[in-house]
Scaffold this active site. Structure first.
Site, mmCIF file in Angstrom:
data_model
loop_
_atom_site.group_PDB
_atom_site.id
_atom_site.type_symbol
_atom_site.label_atom_id
_atom_site.label_comp_id
_atom_site.label_asym_id
_atom_site.label_seq_id
_atom_site.Cartn_x
_atom_site.Cartn_y
_atom_site.Cartn_z
ATOM 1 N N ASN A 7 0.868 -1.185 0.000
ATOM 2 C CA ASN A 7 0.000 0.000 0.000
ATOM 3 C C ASN A 7 0.901 1.230 0.000
ATOM 4 O O ASN A 7 1.464 1.584 1.031
ATOM 5 C CB ASN A 7 -0.903 -0.028 1.247
ATOM 6 C CG ASN A 7 -1.747 1.222 1.380
ATOM 7 O OD1 ASN A 7 -1.801 2.049 0.463
ATOM 8 N ND2 ASN A 7 -2.418 1.370 2.522
ATOM 9 N N LYS A 9 0.152 4.233 -0.301
ATOM 10 C CA LYS A 9 -0.511 5.397 0.314
ATOM 11 C C LYS A 9 -0.287 6.648 -0.537
ATOM 12 O O LYS A 9 -0.272 6.560 -1.764
ATOM 13 C CB LYS A 9 -0.016 5.570 1.753
ATOM 14 C CG LYS A 9 -0.158 4.274 2.575
ATOM 15 C CD LYS A 9 0.033 4.463 4.051
ATOM 16 C CE LYS A 9 -0.176 3.139 4.783
ATOM 17 N NZ LYS A 9 -0.050 3.236 6.227
ATOM 18 N N HIS A 94 -9.643 1.211 5.087
ATOM 19 C CA HIS A 94 -8.342 1.375 5.749
ATOM 20 C C HIS A 94 -8.510 2.304 6.956
ATOM 21 O O HIS A 94 -9.266 3.278 6.892
ATOM 22 C CB HIS A 94 -7.314 1.946 4.769
ATOM 23 C CG HIS A 94 -5.919 1.880 5.311
ATOM 24 N ND1 HIS A 94 -5.448 2.777 6.236
ATOM 25 C CD2 HIS A 94 -4.926 0.990 5.102
ATOM 26 C CE1 HIS A 94 -4.202 2.446 6.564
ATOM 27 N NE2 HIS A 94 -3.855 1.365 5.879
ATOM 28 N N GLU A 96 -6.793 4.606 8.132
ATOM 29 C CA GLU A 96 -6.511 6.029 7.915
ATOM 30 C C GLU A 96 -7.742 6.729 7.348
ATOM 31 O O GLU A 96 -8.012 7.892 7.661
ATOM 32 C CB GLU A 96 -5.296 6.179 6.985
ATOM 33 C CG GLU A 96 -4.005 5.897 7.743
ATOM 34 C CD GLU A 96 -2.870 5.339 6.899
ATOM 35 O OE1 GLU A 96 -2.923 5.406 5.662
ATOM 36 O OE2 GLU A 96 -1.921 4.807 7.517
ATOM 37 N N GLU A 166 -5.226 -5.073 10.605
ATOM 38 C CA GLU A 166 -4.220 -4.032 10.817
ATOM 39 C C GLU A 166 -4.511 -3.306 12.127
ATOM 40 O O GLU A 166 -5.270 -2.325 12.140
ATOM 41 C CB GLU A 166 -4.250 -3.012 9.673
ATOM 42 C CG GLU A 166 -3.871 -3.569 8.326
ATOM 43 C CD GLU A 166 -3.298 -2.474 7.403
ATOM 44 O OE1 GLU A 166 -2.136 -2.617 7.015
ATOM 45 O OE2 GLU A 166 -3.996 -1.495 7.126
ATOM 46 N N GLY A 172 2.593 2.136 11.040
ATOM 47 C CA GLY A 172 3.569 3.220 10.934
ATOM 48 C C GLY A 172 4.298 3.545 12.223
ATOM 49 O O GLY A 172 4.932 4.594 12.330
ATOM 50 N N SER A 210 3.502 -2.151 10.497
ATOM 51 C CA SER A 210 4.946 -2.177 10.734
ATOM 52 C C SER A 210 5.626 -3.469 10.280
ATOM 53 O O SER A 210 6.582 -3.924 10.907
ATOM 54 C CB SER A 210 5.256 -1.884 12.212
ATOM 55 O OG SER A 210 4.923 -0.548 12.520
ATOM 56 N N GLY A 231 2.884 -1.085 4.364
ATOM 57 C CA GLY A 231 2.855 0.339 4.034
ATOM 58 C C GLY A 231 4.268 0.850 3.793
ATOM 59 O O GLY A 231 4.845 0.669 2.718
ATOM 60 N N GLY A 232 4.860 1.455 4.810
ATOM 61 C CA GLY A 232 6.178 2.106 4.703
ATOM 62 C C GLY A 232 7.232 1.278 3.974
ATOM 63 O O GLY A 232 7.933 1.791 3.094
HETATM 64 P P1 13P Z 1 2.999 0.389 7.801
HETATM 65 O O1 13P Z 1 3.514 -0.872 7.146
HETATM 66 O O2 13P Z 1 3.747 1.610 7.363
HETATM 67 O O3 13P Z 1 2.907 0.229 9.285
HETATM 68 O O4 13P Z 1 1.512 0.600 7.262
HETATM 69 C C1 13P Z 1 0.630 -0.446 7.306
HETATM 70 C C2 13P Z 1 -0.566 -0.092 6.511
HETATM 71 O O5 13P Z 1 -1.318 0.789 6.873
HETATM 72 C C3 13P Z 1 -0.797 -0.812 5.257
HETATM 73 O O6 13P Z 1 -2.074 -0.602 4.779
#
Ligand code: 13P
Length: 255
Positions: A7, A9, A94, A96, A166, A172, A210, A231-232
């Site tokens: 992802n 983002k 998600h 967020e 998640e 994050g 993470s 994500g990251g």
């Molecule tokens: P991180 O891997 O940066 O923690 O993000 C997870 C995420 O929100 C994937 O959708």
């Protein structure tokens, strides 16, 4: 087969997305066993990324979709538009979006329905926050998100549904869930889905929060964990390459 979803983002623009997509294809080159790899670039990058991943095994997912097919919905993107671009999956709900844009379970439900109707595979994201976890409500929260997100939606045996667990406190933060806790939640989700969904559609449950090149194998080696939502670390090619390799290693262990 293990699944790896990246992802991206709002972390990369079109140029970087194209470079990342090329890197992902390179990371898969020459491998005998391939995990399912789904990349979710920002909307603006899809037409360019599509050219890069065409004729490869890499699939594309939307980071979100709207719940109508077309119409006066300024700024929104429909599942049909995504599917026309070759997109196969859609992240829905998600955390967020739930927290920053007040996306509710009802909206999530409508999005899943429309995505599914257009032939996209929904990746329903669920998870508790720190406060809920501390209060011991994590299982209740996830159960409620599953129920409300999926209520009234008819799946057929050939349909597919992905659920990404998640935990919000792990997103994050560099503080991933303990694999044993993720496994417990995954088996809870699996059991719950059996009750909610008629007709036994195929279900995959992913862990997200993470995940990086270092810790990913501790999740993927668990049979309960069908894959990861990253994500990251998905916008860092070296990390994402490691994640793909760990998925391959885990699949070799499955044989
Ligand atoms: P991180 O891997 O940066 O923690 O993000 C997870 C995420 O929100 C994937 O959708």
């Amino acid at each position: 087969m293990k699944t790896v979803v990246g992802n991206w983002k709002m972390k990369v623009g079109t140029r970087e997305s194209v470079a990342l997509a090329r890197g992902v294809i390179m990371a898969l080159r020459g491998k005998k066993i391939l995990p399912e790899v789904i990349i979710c670039p920002p909307f603006v990058a899809f037409s360019e990324v599509r050219k890069v991943v065409a004729r490869s095994r890499v699939q594309m997912g939307a980071q979100d979709v709207f719940w109508e097919e077309e119409g006066s919905f300024t700024g929104e993107i429909s599942p049909r538009m995504m599917s026309e671009l070759g997109v196969t999956h859609a992240l829905i709900g998600h955390s967020e979006r739930r927290s920053l844009l007040n996306e509710t379970d009802e909206m999530v439900n409508k999005k899943i329905r429309e995505a599914k109707d257009e032939g996209l595979i929904p990746i329903l994201c669920v998870g508790e926050n720190q406060e809920q976890r501390a209060a011991g409500k994590d299982f209740d929260i996830v159960a409620a998100q599953l129920h409300q997100g999926l209520t009234g939606i008819r799946f057929r045996p050939k349909d597919q549904l992905y659920v990404a667990y998640e935990p919000i406190w792990a997103i994050g933060t560099g503080e991933a869930a303990h694999p044993a806790d993720a496994v417990e939640m995954h088996s809870f989700i699996r059991k719950h889905l059996k009750e909610i969904l008629k007709n036994n559609p195929s279900v995959k449950i992913l862990y997200g929060g993470s995940v990086d090149g270092e810790n990913v194998y501790s999740f993927l080696r668990e049979p309960e964990v069908d894959g990861v939502l990253v994500g990251g670390a998905s916008v860092k090619l070296a990390q994402f390459g490691q994640i793909i390799n760990s998925a391959i290693e885990a699949m070799e262990g499955e044989k």
